[in-house]
Design a protein around this motif. Structure first.
Motif, mmCIF file in Angstrom:
data_model
loop_
_atom_site.group_PDB
_atom_site.id
_atom_site.type_symbol
_atom_site.label_atom_id
_atom_site.label_comp_id
_atom_site.label_asym_id
_atom_site.label_seq_id
_atom_site.Cartn_x
_atom_site.Cartn_y
_atom_site.Cartn_z
ATOM 1 N N LYS A 160 1.163 -1.350 0.067
ATOM 2 C CA LYS A 160 0.078 0.214 0.197
ATOM 3 C C LYS A 160 0.678 1.176 -0.172
ATOM 4 C CE LYS A 160 -4.382 1.795 1.960
ATOM 5 N NZ LYS A 160 -5.059 1.872 2.580
ATOM 6 N N GLN A 161 2.398 1.003 0.905
ATOM 7 C CA GLN A 161 2.600 2.625 0.899
ATOM 8 C C GLN A 161 3.735 2.569 -0.492
ATOM 9 O OE1 GLN A 161 5.586 1.827 4.286
ATOM 10 N NE2 GLN A 161 4.200 3.567 5.428
ATOM 11 N N ILE A 162 4.105 1.171 -1.108
ATOM 12 C CA ILE A 162 3.998 1.322 -2.822
ATOM 13 C C ILE A 162 3.489 1.526 -3.690
ATOM 14 C CG2 ILE A 162 6.020 0.049 -4.154
ATOM 15 C CD1 ILE A 162 7.117 -1.344 -1.732
ATOM 16 N N LEU A 163 2.783 1.093 -4.055
ATOM 17 C CA LEU A 163 1.423 1.087 -5.152
ATOM 18 C C LEU A 163 -0.110 2.411 -4.694
ATOM 19 C CD1 LEU A 163 2.361 -2.159 -6.823
ATOM 20 C CD2 LEU A 163 3.076 0.515 -8.152
ATOM 21 N N LYS A 164 -0.078 2.058 -3.487
ATOM 22 C CA LYS A 164 -1.615 1.858 -2.512
ATOM 23 C C LYS A 164 -1.964 0.993 -2.841
ATOM 24 C CE LYS A 164 -0.242 6.324 -1.809
ATOM 25 N NZ LYS A 164 0.956 7.218 -2.355
ATOM 26 N N ASP A 165 -3.343 1.105 -3.088
ATOM 27 C CA ASP A 165 -4.267 -0.084 -3.788
ATOM 28 C C ASP A 165 -4.576 -0.555 -5.568
ATOM 29 O OD1 ASP A 165 -5.148 -0.131 -0.772
ATOM 30 O OD2 ASP A 165 -6.461 1.726 -1.429
ATOM 31 N N LYS A 166 -3.466 -0.210 -5.642
ATOM 32 C CA LYS A 166 -3.406 -0.737 -7.024
ATOM 33 C C LYS A 166 -3.627 -2.351 -7.402
ATOM 34 C CE LYS A 166 -1.696 2.853 -8.735
ATOM 35 N NZ LYS A 166 -1.023 4.118 -10.196
ATOM 36 N N GLU A 167 -2.648 -3.290 -6.595
ATOM 37 C CA GLU A 167 -2.125 -4.599 -6.604
ATOM 38 C C GLU A 167 -3.121 -4.688 -4.835
ATOM 39 O OE1 GLU A 167 0.424 -5.333 -10.047
ATOM 40 O OE2 GLU A 167 1.388 -5.294 -8.056
ATOM 41 N N ILE A 168 -3.384 -5.854 -4.905
ATOM 42 C CA ILE A 168 -3.407 -6.835 -3.418
ATOM 43 C C ILE A 168 -2.441 -8.073 -3.417
ATOM 44 C CG2 ILE A 168 -5.011 -8.073 -1.759
ATOM 45 C CD1 ILE A 168 -7.192 -6.517 -3.719
ATOM 46 N N PRO A 169 -1.652 -8.147 -2.999
ATOM 47 C CA PRO A 169 -0.116 -9.530 -2.458
ATOM 48 C C PRO A 169 -0.661 -10.307 -1.733
ATOM 49 C CG PRO A 169 0.350 -7.277 -1.287
ATOM 50 C CD PRO A 169 -0.870 -7.634 -1.808
ATOM 51 N N ALA A 170 -0.356 -11.865 -1.823
ATOM 52 C CA ALA A 170 -1.038 -12.514 -0.460
ATOM 53 C C ALA A 170 0.187 -14.028 -1.050
ATOM 54 C CB ALA A 170 -2.101 -13.393 -1.152
ATOM 55 N N ILE A 171 0.636 -14.466 0.337
ATOM 56 C CA ILE A 171 1.576 -15.490 0.261
ATOM 57 C C ILE A 171 0.486 -16.825 0.886
ATOM 58 C CG2 ILE A 171 2.978 -16.329 1.504
ATOM 59 C CD1 ILE A 171 4.101 -13.121 1.995
ATOM 60 N N SER A 180 4.321 -9.839 -13.923
ATOM 61 C CA SER A 180 4.928 -9.645 -15.209
ATOM 62 C C SER A 180 6.286 -8.839 -14.504
ATOM 63 C CB SER A 180 4.332 -7.478 -15.486
ATOM 64 O OG SER A 180 4.178 -7.032 -14.938
ATOM 65 N N GLN A 181 7.480 -8.484 -14.950
ATOM 66 C CA GLN A 181 8.795 -8.183 -14.717
ATOM 67 C C GLN A 181 8.661 -7.398 -13.599
ATOM 68 O OE1 GLN A 181 11.037 -10.830 -15.100
ATOM 69 N NE2 GLN A 181 12.479 -9.649 -15.334
ATOM 70 N N GLY A 182 7.801 -6.246 -14.081
ATOM 71 C CA GLY A 182 7.935 -5.117 -12.900
ATOM 72 C C GLY A 182 6.302 -5.396 -12.214
ATOM 73 N N GLN A 183 5.788 -6.368 -11.623
ATOM 74 C CA GLN A 183 4.911 -7.027 -10.948
ATOM 75 C C GLN A 183 6.573 -7.816 -9.432
ATOM 76 O OE1 GLN A 183 2.160 -8.571 -13.092
ATOM 77 N NE2 GLN A 183 0.986 -8.088 -11.812
ATOM 78 N N HIS A 184 7.096 -8.584 -10.355
ATOM 79 C CA HIS A 184 8.498 -9.426 -9.488
ATOM 80 C C HIS A 184 8.880 -8.321 -9.172
ATOM 81 C CE1 HIS A 184 7.734 -13.404 -10.122
ATOM 82 N NE2 HIS A 184 7.419 -13.038 -12.000
ATOM 83 N N THR A 207 8.398 -5.394 -7.633
ATOM 84 C CA THR A 207 7.596 -5.007 -6.505
ATOM 85 C C THR A 207 8.166 -5.171 -5.266
ATOM 86 O OG1 THR A 207 6.585 -3.323 -8.542
ATOM 87 C CG2 THR A 207 5.408 -3.343 -6.524
ATOM 88 N N PHE A 208 7.141 -6.843 -5.785
ATOM 89 C CA PHE A 208 6.634 -7.482 -4.870
ATOM 90 C C PHE A 208 8.263 -8.111 -3.770
ATOM 91 C CE2 PHE A 208 5.956 -11.696 -2.767
ATOM 92 C CZ PHE A 208 4.352 -11.559 -2.485
ATOM 93 N N GLN A 209 9.930 -8.085 -4.790
ATOM 94 C CA GLN A 209 10.293 -7.957 -4.041
ATOM 95 C C GLN A 209 10.718 -7.484 -3.293
ATOM 96 O OE1 GLN A 209 13.000 -8.850 -8.312
ATOM 97 N NE2 GLN A 209 12.335 -10.812 -8.608
ATOM 98 N N VAL A 210 10.497 -6.151 -3.991
ATOM 99 C CA VAL A 210 10.542 -4.828 -3.198
ATOM 100 C C VAL A 210 10.238 -4.556 -1.518
ATOM 101 C CG1 VAL A 210 10.754 -2.223 -2.596
ATOM 102 C CG2 VAL A 210 12.204 -3.086 -4.978
ATOM 103 N N ALA A 211 8.631 -5.286 -1.893
ATOM 104 C CA ALA A 211 7.540 -5.500 -0.923
ATOM 105 C C ALA A 211 8.021 -6.514 0.451
ATOM 106 C CB ALA A 211 6.061 -5.122 -1.712
ATOM 107 N N LEU A 212 8.377 -7.343 -0.300
ATOM 108 C CA LEU A 212 8.674 -8.815 0.398
ATOM 109 C C LEU A 212 9.713 -8.536 2.256
ATOM 110 C CD1 LEU A 212 8.792 -11.321 -1.583
ATOM 111 C CD2 LEU A 212 7.734 -11.517 0.210
#
Length: 373
Positions: free
Chosen positions: A214-225, A285-289, A291-296
């Protein structure tokens, strides 16, 4: 916990570098191969007793030398000095905490909490299951001494059990087969504890990664594990984990003896990352990967701060060059609101969104020589 000073003696390209850090953001600027990443390596080395690139000690020695030394001074509730020394003729590394050699790894891991974000993090979301297990284990181990101890015991057990299975495969000796049950009991006991920890971790970590996103992309994407240690079955208690583990182990008994390796357990589990319900590894996508790595890593920071009660040292190596401006700006803003951070950059010319504030410090690194600006 913060690191206040770092001294490098014949460590890679650094012959004799001394740095005094800000407790806020420290920018380490230099071209490729000039020694800026080495500074992050040394900090991580002090915090964890090992180098994240897994090089041999002899590779760290400055060309033509026969030893290296690292000294880090930390300050939290109390002060600590970490010394790492290696002499080629002895082929042995010495790690000292306050002039004493730690009796066990748990005396260091988690005492100097650290988060490291590097370009190599792509393997966490795009690589094999072992990389995701490594990430999860490293986070929980810093937050829980008991988990680290259990993990080390489990890994030793796996090596011993695999050795027995190899002997059974090669000899078919019935006496060896009868020994397997005792190892199975220990495997189920330790493995079940790790699985229970991991299930709880995922439950607690999801809010952290959603907060980071949310801090990086606001509510544009919702991650899950997701974590399903037993074929998409999610046990609800330690007893149920034991039962499922025992049943799965029995089902592969003959296969394990034929192959000489342990096929069931947390050392073979995987974690599924997703965005908006879609499997990240398959459809991201590469961008999503990225962003997910940074968010982790930001989620790791928030999770560990909550568990340990102190902020971790945040290390970012050459991250902004792989992100678009919007995400870079968001990450930069988040960094300014947390504790001590170290960021490597080739230069500031392409990163004018970064505003160096009063308490930040900038270090220019050229051929292993460090100049504080």
């Amino acid at each position: 916990m913060i690191i206040t000073e770092l001294a490098l003696k014949n460590f890679k390209i650094h012959q004799n570098s001394r740095l005094q850090f800000s407790d806020r953001i420290n920018y380490i600027v230099g071209g490729n191969g000039q020694g800026k990443t080495t500074i992050l390596e040394a900090i991580y080395f002090c915090c964890t007793t090992k180098n994240y690139k897994s090089n041999s000690d002899s590779e760290f020695i400055h060309f033509g030398g026969d030893s290296y030394g690292i000294t880090g001074k930390f300050f939290g509730a109390t002060g600590h000095t970490i010394e790492i020394n290696y002499l080629k003729t002895e082929s042995r590394r010495k790690y000292l905490k306050d002039m004493k050699s730690p009796g066990k790894l748990s005396e260091v891991i988690g005492k100097f909490p650290v988060v490291l974000l590097t370009p190599e993090d792509h393997s966490i979301t795009q690589g094999y299951a072992a990389e995701r297990r490594k990430f999860v284990d490293s986070v929980i181990s810093q937050a829980s001494e008991l988990y680290l101890t259990t993990l080390l015991d489990y890994n030793r057990l796996i090596k011993q059990r695999n050795s027995l299975l190899t002997q059974i495969k090669e000899t078919g000796n019935p006496a060896l087969v009868s020994q397997l049950q005792a190892w199975n009991d220990s495997l189920i006991s330790l493995g079940s504890q790790l699985i229970e920890y991991r299930l709880q971790f995922v439950k607690e970590f999801i809010p952290s990664i959603k907060h980071a996103y949310k801090q990086i992309l606001k509510d544009k994407e919702i991650p899950a594990i997701e974590y399903f240690p037993f074929d998409e079955q999610s046990p609800n208690s330690l007893q149920e984990i034991h039962q499922l583990f025992k049943a799965k182990l029995e089902s592969v008994k003959h296969q394990e003896m034929r192959r000489g390796v342990t096929l069931i357990g947390p050392h073979r589990d995987d974690f599924v990352f997703s965005i908006n319900g879609n499997n990240l590894k398959k459809f991201g996508s590469q961008g999503q990967h990225k962003t997910f790595q940074v968010a982790l890593r930001f989620a790791q920071y928030f999770y560990m701060k909550e568990k340990l009660g102190v902020p971790a040292i945040f290390l970012l190596d050459d991250v902004f060059g792989e992100l678009d401006t919007e995400r870079s700006v968001s990450i930069s803003n988040v960094l300014k609101s947390i504790g001590q951070a170290f960021i490597t950059l080739t230069d500031f010319s392409h990163f004018d969104f970064i505003g160096v504030e009063e308490h930040d410090k900038v270090f220019n690194v050229t051929s292993g020589e460090v100049l504080a600006v």
